[in-house]
Design a protein around this motif. Structure first.
Motif, PDB file in Angstrom:
ATOM      1  N   TYR A  52      -7.157  90.104-113.185  1.00  0.00           N
ATOM      2  CA  TYR A  52      -6.002  90.737-113.818  1.00  0.00           C
ATOM      3  C   TYR A  52      -5.980  90.375-115.302  1.00  0.00           C
ATOM      4  O   TYR A  52      -6.601  89.395-115.738  1.00  0.00           O
TER       5      TYR A  52
ATOM      6  N   VAL B  47       0.643  96.856-111.007  1.00  0.00           N
ATOM      7  CA  VAL B  47      -0.659  97.230-110.464  1.00  0.00           C
ATOM      8  C   VAL B  47      -0.693  98.737-110.302  1.00  0.00           C
ATOM      9  O   VAL B  47       0.218  99.334-109.708  1.00  0.00           O
TER      10      VAL B  47
ATOM     11  N   ASN C 291      -4.843  95.591-112.832  1.00  0.00           N
ATOM     12  CA  ASN C 291      -3.821  94.618-112.449  1.00  0.00           C
ATOM     13  C   ASN C 291      -3.356  93.887-113.706  1.00  0.00           C
ATOM     14  O   ASN C 291      -4.181  93.346-114.452  1.00  0.00           O
TER      15      ASN C 291
ATOM     16  N   SER D 141      -0.185  93.562-106.196  1.00  0.00           N
ATOM     17  CA  SER D 141      -1.367  94.173-105.588  1.00  0.00           C
ATOM     18  C   SER D 141      -1.142  94.429-104.105  1.00  0.00           C
ATOM     19  O   SER D 141      -1.492  95.487-103.571  1.00  0.00           O
TER      20      SER D 141
END
Length: 878
Positions: free
Chosen positions: A303, A340, A345, A454
């Motif tokens: 991310y 997300v 992300n 996520s």
């Protein structure tokens, strides 16, 4: 030489028990798995505890057996197998094949006969036989080398019967169990027996005469004229019933004991099936690779931490987690943002997020679809920062609640775990609990928030599919989702409190408590600690010699129900009860409310629980404004402290009149109830007229009071005991009252019988808007558990539909206020009541539109009626 251990399992019986012991579960493909899961846990427990060398699971082959030739109505009247269970039998058979456990069924014979025949084949010193079933009929098989394990609660709690246990429980031999069934019958199999002969009488007769045949030959010797007549009249029924209850131990089966050997292997087939079914917890326990996998740290998640935010990164839709600790979201205390989407992300630190015009515009854009894990919390926490969240199209918390109303947690880690996606640590694991709760370092925090976002993205399609399969789309998208936005606005708005008035009330209560305290001391002739149960017990039961109704381990019970029964024994008891009431008012409500007033706004911002009560009702916490005790005038006066937040405004209250009784009339389709409401009769007077068989002018206030108690009691499935307690009458009188009520309103009785049967068949009940409540205990052998489930089955469709109606009214009311361009604000929902604050000049409009919206919320076969009033305080708007 060691013995062979043979385990014989009654497949149909255990599958049924497993199905009704667990709520409906489905895997990620939407396949129902609760019966398979329950069956599997039973199987694994048996394998572990019994270490069998041989196993057979016997199934019924079909509806028709050789017994139907003897009695065509054998097993007649049984509920049709729920389709959600029927579709799981092939999976159970697949499971047994994966375990390489022999399964067998035989046309025209039942599982009992297969088990009986195999137990006879293994009747030697070489064998130790264990039968697993939920059916008492198989107790007739108990012998020197055969024990029967009867499932008790659920499928893993069992009572094991050997010869001694059968003797202790029934005072009979196993062979006499057949004779007992011959005399008393068996309603579950529709075996008639001798009408009027129950278990107690059957056992008594068999202890004296041994068999059905001997009983019938000795009728003249039996005492009791009625019993003699019944036995004489129903001789053939008794003989036939014994024949029906007898397990055939010589069934023409072609399975041999040496074909049934079992080797305890956790094969690849079992692991593969567990994975397909989503049995992740069992995989982790029994599969070494899965266990190792579970112990590994979660897969690395990539991310980006954004310090600058672009529209491209935010995308046109996505999952967003606005992370707050539960008790802090009303302060706008946001720990960070997780986003997300198809682009990637992202973690956005709070200080950067709140300064980003790009992010704020994205949050406030109603055209951009967003998934959240708790829309109300997100709305409120952002509102405190002046940001208005729009475009939320899916709330995972609400979806999970509708699908699993009995679960206590609906956060992302819990939802993921239930769906077999254990990829997110619990909030407790990350933040700690209670006084030890703290925010972790930035790396751990950012990763946790992104993982939740996520996982949110991953679970939404699965939740959407389940909502659709349950036909709850309308309930979710058109009621609960819009309601979460309405509740968020109400929470953030809060209700104004006159702090000075509250403090004055506290002072008044303290003075009143001192006066009562003095009076209590005068009445008993000594001072003592009134709040000490031990000292109070000594005063009441030793000094004053009042009758001790109940004792506890620590001494005399001085609970409220005990004191209520002693009120007429001594004047001091009434004063003690009043002292307790006022003391609780002061500590819980006056002092409690003062602690939670927001010092900046001088408002109370209660939190509404939308995903808690299984009936669908809303509740409130921090503080609970639904529990202010208004039956006591001192409690009702607390509402004087709740005032409008604007000058020249008033409080406006509207509440449904007898909504649950009106819903009952509609659901039960009882003609008398419907006519009474349609003709605007006083329902309690009408009930008194019908139950006591008197005219309207003959109904006394006491008759109406009793009718009111039974009217509202019926909604909650009240028992004769419960009604006797609330009315202060004998249990027999209460039972007669309830019986007369059902005779007067046969539609209500029919509804209650039908809904319990429906619940037993489906495993759940629904409201008018298709809200579900699962009732696994509805088929329990435990009387108390089953009775509670039956009462719940009766009242949930009524309470739940009433809850749906007021929720629908709240959503419609918010829309109407906006459409009319009014300044009026909806502040609180308290049971069947909505509280607003409004400018005086809008009262005339509210008097027109509030009843209109609330009474038209949902169309039912009787009119919904709304009462309303307004005043300078919530107390005055009564």
């Amino acid at each position: 030489m060691s013995k062979n251990k043979l385990v014989l399992i009654d497949g149909n019986s255990i599958a049924y028990r497993a199905f009704f012991a667990l709520p409906l579960l489905n895997n990620d493909k939407g396949v129902y798995t609760n019966a398979v899961y329950g069956f599997t846990t039973m199987l694994l427990k048996v394998i572990e505890e019994e270490a069998p060398t041989h196993m057979v699971v016997a199934f019924d082959a079909g509806k028709t057996t050789f017994r139907h030739k003897t009695f065509n109505e054998y097993k007649g009247g049984r509920q049709k197998t729920p389709p959600e269970l029927s579709e799981q039998f092939p999976l159970i058979r697949e499971l047994l094949d994966a375990f390489k456990i022999k399964r067998y069924e035989l046309e025209q014979y039942e599982a009992d006969d297969i088990i009986g025949t195999l137990s006879k084949q293994s009747n030697s010193d070489e064998w130790d036989v264990k039968v697993i079933t939920g059916d008492k009929d198989l107790l007739q098989l108990v012998g020197d080398n055969v024990t029967v394990a009867l499932t008790r609660k659920g499928i893993t709690d069992v009572d094991t019967y050997d010869l001694q246990h059968v003797e202790e429980r029934y005072g009979l031999t196993p062979e006499q169990i057949i004779d007992m069934k011959g005399l008393m019958g068996d309603s579950s199999d529709n075996i008639p027996g001798v009408p009027g002969v129950g278990e107690k009488t059957a056992i008594k007769l068999l202890k004296e005469y041994g068999t059905v045949e001997n009983v019938l030959e000795s009728i003249e010797k039996i005492s009791g004229k009625k019993l003699k007549e019944k036995l004489e009249e129903h001789k053939e029924l008794a003989e036939m019933s014994k024949k029906l209850a007898t397990i055939d131990q010589d069934a023409p089966i072609d399975v041999k004991l040496d074909h049934c050997d079992f080797h305890q292997e956790f094969s690849e087939d079992v692991i593969k099936l567990f994975k397909e079914l989503g049995f992740n917890s069992l995989l982790a326990k029994y599969d070494s690779e899965a266990a190792e996998e579970a112990e590994k740290p979660a897969e690395e998640i990539k991310y980006d931490i954004l310090d600058e935010i672009t529209e491209e990164e935010l995308g046109s839709n996505g999952a967003i987690v606005i992370e707050c600790l539960e008790e802090n979201y009303h302060n706008g205390d946001i720990l960070g943002f997780g986003v997300v989407n198809e682009k990637g992300n992202y973690f956005i630190p709070t200080d950067i997020a709140l300064k980003s015009d790009t992010l704020i515009a994205w949050l406030e854009d109603g055209e951009i679809e967003k998934y959240t894990s708790d829309a109300k919390q997100a709305i409120v926490s952002l509102a405190w920062k002046g940001i208005h969240l729009r475009g939320v199209t899916f709330d995972a918390l609400i979806a999970s609640y509708l699908l699993n109303p009995s679960e206590s947690s609906h956060d992302i880690p819990s939802i993921a775990s239930r769906l077999g996606l254990n990829a997110v640590s619990s909030d407790e694991a990350v933040y700690g609990k209670g006084a030890k709760q703290k925010v972790p370092d930035q790396d751990m925090l950012s990763e946790h928030i992104v993982r939740k976002a996520s996982m949110l993205q991953a679970v939404v399609p699965k939740l959407q599919e389940s909502i659709k399969k349950n036909e709850q789309d309308d309930l979710f998208y058109n009621l609960e989702m819009p309601l979460s936005l309405v509740l968020g606005k109400m929470e953030q708005q809060g209700v104004q409190v006159d702090v000075k008035r509250l403090e004055d009330m506290g002072t008044e209560l303290e003075e009143q408590l001192k006066k009562i305290e003095t009076k209590i001391y005068e009445l008993v002739g000594t001072e003592f600690n009134i709040n000490s149960p031990k000292q109070l017990g000594e005063i009441l039961f030793e000094k004053l010699q009042l009758p001790a109704i109940k004792k506890t381990k620590t001494g005399y019970s001085t609970s409220a129900d005990v004191l209520e029964k002693l009120k007429d024994k001594h004047e001091v008891v009434e004063e003690i009860l009043f002292f307790r009431q006022l003391g609780k008012l002061n500590s819980t409500y006056i002092e409690g409310l003062l602690k939670v007033v927001n010092r900046e706004t001088e408002k109370i911002h209660t939190r509404f629980n939308q995903a808690l009560a299984q009936t669908g009702r809303l509740s409130s916490i921090d503080p609970n404004l639904q529990n202010i005790p208004i039956r006591l005038e001192a409690g009702r006066k607390i509402r004087q402290a709740f005032v409008p937040s604007e000058k020249d405004w008033v409080m406006f209250a509207s509440d449904y009149s007898q909504i649950e009784l009106r819903v009952l009339a509609h659901i039960a389709q009882d003609e008398k109830l419907i006519d009474a409401f349609n003709n605007e009769l006083d329902i309690h007077t009408k009930t008194a007229m019908d139950v006591f068989h008197v005219s309207e002018d003959e109904v006394t206030s006491d008759m109406r009071r009793q009718a009111k108690a039974v009217n509202f009691g019926i909604v909650y499935g009240i028992s004769d005991y419960g009604l006797s307690q609330s009315l202060g009458i004998t249990r027999k009188e209460a039972g007669q009252f309830i019986q007369r009520y059902f005779e007067s309103f046969p539609g209500v009785k029919q509804y209650m019988d039908d809904i319990v049967q429906q619940a037993k068949q489906d495993g759940y009940v629904t409201t008018m808007l298709n809200r579900r409540r699962y009732l696994p205990e509805i088929t329990s052998r435990n009387f108390n558990l089953r009775s509670f489930a039956e009462r719940t089955a009766m009242n949930t469709p009524i309470q739940g539909s009433a809850a749906d109606i007021i929720k629908k009214a709240m959503v419609s009311m918010a829309e109407r206020l906006k459409a009319e361009g009014l300044q009026t604000r909806m502040l609180l929902q308290v049971h069947d009541e909505l509280i607003f604050e409004a400018p005086k000049e809008e009262i005339e409009i509210l008097e027109r539109i509030v009843p209109d919206v609330m009474e038209q919320a949902i169309q039912i076969d009787v009119p919904l009626k709304v009462d309303y009033s307004y005043g300078d305080t919530w107390y005055d708007a009564k």
